[in-house]
Design a protein around this motif. Sequence first.
Motif, PDB file in Angstrom:
ATOM      1  N   GLU A  18       0.783  -1.084   0.095  1.00  0.00           N
ATOM      2  CA  GLU A  18      -0.259   0.090  -0.062  1.00  0.00           C
ATOM      3  C   GLU A  18       0.864   1.383   0.121  1.00  0.00           C
ATOM      4  N   THR A 112      -5.728  11.642 -19.750  1.00  0.00           N
ATOM      5  CA  THR A 112      -5.632  10.359 -19.833  1.00  0.00           C
ATOM      6  C   THR A 112      -4.410  10.055 -20.635  1.00  0.00           C
ATOM      7  N   HIS A 136       5.114  -2.627 -13.900  1.00  0.00           N
ATOM      8  CA  HIS A 136       4.380  -1.839 -12.555  1.00  0.00           C
ATOM      9  C   HIS A 136       4.126  -0.393 -13.016  1.00  0.00           C
ATOM     10  N   GLU A 139       0.653  -0.490 -14.639  1.00  0.00           N
ATOM     11  CA  GLU A 139      -0.594  -0.699 -13.714  1.00  0.00           C
ATOM     12  C   GLU A 139      -0.741   0.548 -13.012  1.00  0.00           C
ATOM     13  N   GLU A 140       0.405   1.301 -12.571  1.00  0.00           N
ATOM     14  CA  GLU A 140       0.285   2.384 -11.941  1.00  0.00           C
ATOM     15  C   GLU A 140      -0.343   3.734 -12.755  1.00  0.00           C
ATOM     16  N   GLN A 142      -2.608   2.907 -15.255  1.00  0.00           N
ATOM     17  CA  GLN A 142      -3.997   2.657 -15.314  1.00  0.00           C
ATOM     18  C   GLN A 142      -4.654   3.001 -13.980  1.00  0.00           C
ATOM     19  N   ARG A 143      -4.247   2.781 -12.903  1.00  0.00           N
ATOM     20  CA  ARG A 143      -4.781   3.056 -11.888  1.00  0.00           C
ATOM     21  C   ARG A 143      -5.108   4.626 -11.580  1.00  0.00           C
ATOM     22  N   ALA A 144      -4.191   5.401 -12.215  1.00  0.00           N
ATOM     23  CA  ALA A 144      -4.201   6.894 -12.402  1.00  0.00           C
ATOM     24  C   ALA A 144      -5.108   7.343 -13.353  1.00  0.00           C
ATOM     25  N   GLY A 145      -5.781   6.591 -14.467  1.00  0.00           N
ATOM     26  CA  GLY A 145      -6.693   6.925 -15.287  1.00  0.00           C
ATOM     27  C   GLY A 145      -5.997   7.316 -16.628  1.00  0.00           C
ATOM     28  N   GLN A 147      -4.649   6.374 -20.184  1.00  0.00           N
ATOM     29  CA  GLN A 147      -5.062   5.383 -21.162  1.00  0.00           C
ATOM     30  C   GLN A 147      -4.038   5.322 -22.353  1.00  0.00           C
TER      31      GLN A 147
END
Length: 185
Positions: A18, A112, A136, A139-140, A142-145, A147
Amino acid sequence: MNILDSFTKFFKSSPSKEEGEIFFEKEERHFNIRRLSPKDREEIIHGFESISTETRHKRFLAYKKSLTDSEVEFFSHPDFINHFAYGIQEIKDEVKTPFGISRFVRDSDDRTKAEFAIALRDDYQGKGLGFELMKHTVEEAQRAGVQILYGLTLPENDGILFLMKKFGRVETLSEDNLRRVLLYI
């Protein structure tokens, strides 16, 4: 204390997922990826100094001898809102050896989209570790929006295209003797 005990101790004392740190093993070697912060300033400078002239040229699109103070300041001060930066390091006998960084910075006109960059020390390239760092980073993002990740590269840098294609559709455009690459994630 043997290596397993020291590694177990390290894991127990390390930040949790986390808090932005992940751990993995590859070919019986131990690594982690974590967020960069101002305390990483000296490691960023040392990391730059430890990569070859060719790798510097591929990453910075120029032959740079050193980083400027403003570049070090920028690389070591991500806000994790618009500017995200990660470091990868090997852990051996409780010693952490940084050898790569990645980052992405949101486009101010379209949140985006984000410009990205990745660099690994030469002796760590070709071992699948760039893949782990890029995974990584994607993934980060994508989590932040985000695209679309995009960046400029030299036309002969096929390695980055090969890596990017593992994470989504890639589009390339020629631009002033450079290649603009877009990764749709």
